[in-house]
Scaffold this motif. Structure first.
Motif, PDB file in Angstrom:
ATOM      1  N   HIS A  21      34.543  73.170  50.955  1.00 32.86           N
ATOM      2  CA  HIS A  21      33.169  73.506  51.324  1.00 32.86           C
ATOM      3  C   HIS A  21      32.245  72.443  50.727  1.00 32.86           C
ATOM      4  O   HIS A  21      32.180  72.297  49.502  1.00 32.86           O
ATOM      5  N   LEU A  22      31.561  71.740  51.596  1.00 33.93           N
ATOM      6  CA  LEU A  22      30.673  70.666  51.157  1.00 33.93           C
ATOM      7  C   LEU A  22      29.217  71.090  51.309  1.00 33.93           C
ATOM      8  O   LEU A  22      28.850  71.693  52.328  1.00 33.93           O
ATOM      9  N   PRO A  23      28.382  70.755  50.337  1.00 34.49           N
ATOM     10  CA  PRO A  23      26.959  71.095  50.454  1.00 34.49           C
ATOM     11  C   PRO A  23      26.279  70.246  51.528  1.00 34.49           C
ATOM     12  O   PRO A  23      26.717  69.141  51.836  1.00 34.49           O
ATOM     13  N   ASP A  24      25.188  70.769  52.068  1.00 35.51           N
ATOM     14  CA  ASP A  24      24.443  70.067  53.129  1.00 35.51           C
ATOM     15  C   ASP A  24      23.866  68.747  52.652  1.00 35.51           C
ATOM     16  O   ASP A  24      23.743  67.797  53.424  1.00 35.51           O
ATOM     17  N   ASP A  25      23.491  68.678  51.373  1.00 38.86           N
ATOM     18  CA  ASP A  25      22.826  67.477  50.866  1.00 38.86           C
ATOM     19  C   ASP A  25      23.799  66.411  50.344  1.00 38.86           C
ATOM     20  O   ASP A  25      23.381  65.439  49.740  1.00 38.86           O
ATOM     21  N   LEU A  26      25.094  66.573  50.608  1.00 41.76           N
ATOM     22  CA  LEU A  26      26.080  65.591  50.155  1.00 41.76           C
ATOM     23  C   LEU A  26      25.972  64.330  51.000  1.00 41.76           C
ATOM     24  O   LEU A  26      25.980  64.401  52.238  1.00 41.76           O
ATOM     25  N   GLU A  27      25.857  63.179  50.336  1.00 40.62           N
ATOM     26  CA  GLU A  27      25.672  61.923  51.063  1.00 40.62           C
ATOM     27  C   GLU A  27      26.982  61.232  51.410  1.00 40.62           C
ATOM     28  O   GLU A  27      27.088  60.577  52.437  1.00 40.62           O
ATOM     29  N   THR A  28      27.987  61.353  50.536  1.00 39.91           N
ATOM     30  CA  THR A  28      29.271  60.713  50.806  1.00 39.91           C
ATOM     31  C   THR A  28      30.402  61.727  50.651  1.00 39.91           C
ATOM     32  O   THR A  28      30.305  62.660  49.858  1.00 39.91           O
ATOM     33  N   MET A  29      31.441  61.523  51.408  1.00 44.14           N
ATOM     34  CA  MET A  29      32.612  62.397  51.352  1.00 44.14           C
ATOM     35  C   MET A  29      33.310  62.204  50.013  1.00 44.14           C
ATOM     36  O   MET A  29      33.511  61.059  49.569  1.00 44.14           O
ATOM     37  N   PRO A  30      33.676  63.283  49.316  1.00 42.38           N
ATOM     38  CA  PRO A  30      34.368  63.124  48.032  1.00 42.38           C
ATOM     39  C   PRO A  30      35.772  62.554  48.218  1.00 42.38           C
ATOM     40  O   PRO A  30      36.422  62.789  49.240  1.00 42.38           O
ATOM     41  N   ASP A  31      36.219  61.803  47.236  1.00 40.88           N
ATOM     42  CA  ASP A  31      37.561  61.236  47.231  1.00 40.88           C
ATOM     43  C   ASP A  31      38.439  62.184  46.417  1.00 40.88           C
ATOM     44  O   ASP A  31      38.353  62.223  45.193  1.00 40.88           O
ATOM     45  N   LEU A  32      39.256  62.972  47.112  1.00 39.25           N
ATOM     46  CA  LEU A  32      40.085  63.971  46.436  1.00 39.25           C
ATOM     47  C   LEU A  32      41.429  63.379  46.041  1.00 39.25           C
ATOM     48  O   LEU A  32      41.966  62.510  46.728  1.00 39.25           O
ATOM     49  N   GLU A  33      41.951  63.888  44.915  1.00 39.82           N
ATOM     50  CA  GLU A  33      43.291  63.487  44.502  1.00 39.82           C
ATOM     51  C   GLU A  33      44.046  64.705  44.020  1.00 39.82           C
ATOM     52  O   GLU A  33      43.461  65.660  43.512  1.00 39.82           O
ATOM     53  N   VAL A  34      45.361  64.664  44.216  1.00 45.50           N
ATOM     54  CA  VAL A  34      46.254  65.709  43.737  1.00 45.50           C
ATOM     55  C   VAL A  34      47.135  65.069  42.678  1.00 45.50           C
ATOM     56  O   VAL A  34      47.651  63.960  42.868  1.00 45.50           O
ATOM     57  N   ALA A  35      47.288  65.764  41.537  1.00 43.65           N
ATOM     58  CA  ALA A  35      48.103  65.220  40.448  1.00 43.65           C
ATOM     59  C   ALA A  35      49.102  66.267  39.966  1.00 43.65           C
ATOM     60  O   ALA A  35      48.828  67.468  39.975  1.00 43.65           O
ATOM     61  N   HIS A  36      50.256  65.774  39.556  1.00 41.36           N
ATOM     62  CA  HIS A  36      51.303  66.600  38.941  1.00 41.36           C
ATOM     63  C   HIS A  36      51.770  65.840  37.711  1.00 41.36           C
ATOM     64  O   HIS A  36      52.167  64.667  37.818  1.00 41.36           O
ATOM     65  N   LEU A  37      51.665  66.450  36.543  1.00 45.88           N
ATOM     66  CA  LEU A  37      52.000  65.784  35.272  1.00 45.88           C
ATOM     67  C   LEU A  37      51.241  64.469  35.136  1.00 45.88           C
ATOM     68  O   LEU A  37      51.803  63.441  34.757  1.00 45.88           O
ATOM     69  N   ASP A  38      49.966  64.490  35.491  1.00 45.64           N
ATOM     70  CA  ASP A  38      49.063  63.340  35.425  1.00 45.64           C
ATOM     71  C   ASP A  38      49.479  62.170  36.310  1.00 45.64           C
ATOM     72  O   ASP A  38      49.009  61.054  36.131  1.00 45.64           O
ATOM     73  N   GLN A  39      50.358  62.420  37.280  1.00 47.28           N
ATOM     74  CA  GLN A  39      50.766  61.395  38.239  1.00 47.28           C
ATOM     75  C   GLN A  39      50.243  61.794  39.619  1.00 47.28           C
ATOM     76  O   GLN A  39      50.293  62.964  39.992  1.00 47.28           O
ATOM     77  N   PRO A  40      49.742  60.829  40.386  1.00 44.54           N
ATOM     78  CA  PRO A  40      49.213  61.169  41.714  1.00 44.54           C
ATOM     79  C   PRO A  40      50.303  61.652  42.669  1.00 44.54           C
ATOM     80  O   PRO A  40      51.428  61.162  42.638  1.00 44.54           O
ATOM     81  N   VAL A  41      49.940  62.627  43.483  1.00 35.75           N
ATOM     82  CA  VAL A  41      50.811  63.120  44.549  1.00 35.75           C
ATOM     83  C   VAL A  41      50.139  62.706  45.855  1.00 35.75           C
ATOM     84  O   VAL A  41      49.010  63.082  46.127  1.00 35.75           O
ATOM     85  N   LEU A  42      50.836  61.908  46.627  1.00 35.46           N
ATOM     86  CA  LEU A  42      50.259  61.356  47.855  1.00 35.46           C
ATOM     87  C   LEU A  42      50.531  62.257  49.054  1.00 35.46           C
ATOM     88  O   LEU A  42      51.415  63.107  49.024  1.00 35.46           O
ATOM     89  N   GLY A  43      49.767  62.044  50.118  1.00 35.25           N
ATOM     90  CA  GLY A  43      50.058  62.691  51.384  1.00 35.25           C
ATOM     91  C   GLY A  43      49.179  63.859  51.760  1.00 35.25           C
ATOM     92  O   GLY A  43      49.544  64.621  52.641  1.00 35.25           O
ATOM     93  N   HIS A  44      48.013  63.990  51.147  1.00 31.28           N
ATOM     94  CA  HIS A  44      47.150  65.092  51.573  1.00 31.28           C
ATOM     95  C   HIS A  44      46.340  64.676  52.801  1.00 31.28           C
ATOM     96  O   HIS A  44      46.139  63.502  53.057  1.00 31.28           O
TER      97      HIS A  44
END
Length: 128
Positions: A21-44
């Motif tokens: 859910h993004l607010p109406d006043d958001l100017e840029t799309m957030p860059d989301l990341e998924v991590a497991h044991l502080d390591q990135p999980v790719l493919g979202h």
């Protein structure tokens, strides 16, 4: 500015799904990341909901190689701000089965104790 929210909708067939859910006043799309044991999980994936403004469908396939005995925690966050948006946990393996059996034995013992106390109470109340 209102907060960005990620709400879990389900975990099905190894895919965690949620609504971003993004607010109406958001100017840029957030860059989301998924991590497991502080390591990135790719493919979202992130797909816009055509029928609702400001709602995006977020999906991440849980990699089979990350599922193992014990507790596995996955954290979804905004890479730019570091804000934790959501998390999910997968618990598996033999160790869990032993824990559940021990917990069930403890619950049975407590239930037996409560049944005895209740019967004693009923007998005492009936005698008066």
């Amino acid at each position: 500015m209102t907060a960005i929210k990620l709400v879990k909708t389900r975990l099905h067939a190894g895919i965690w799904e949620g609504e971003l859910h993004l607010p109406d006043d958001l100017e840029t799309m957030p860059d989301l990341e998924v991590a497991h044991l502080d390591q990135p999980v790719l493919g979202h994936t992130l797909d816009e909901d055509p029928s609702r403004a400001g709602i995006w469908f977020f999906r991440i396939a849980v990699p089979a190689e990350l599922i193992s005995d014990g507790v596995q925690v996955f954290v979804i966050s905004n890479r730019e701000t570091g804000e934790r948006l959501s998390s999910f946990t997968i618990i598996a393996g033999e160790a869990l089965a032993d824990d559940i059996r021990a917990e069930m034995e403890l619950l049975r013992a407590e239930l037996d104790m409560l049944k005895r106390a209740f019967r004693r109470h009923c007998l005492e109340t009936g005698e008066n």
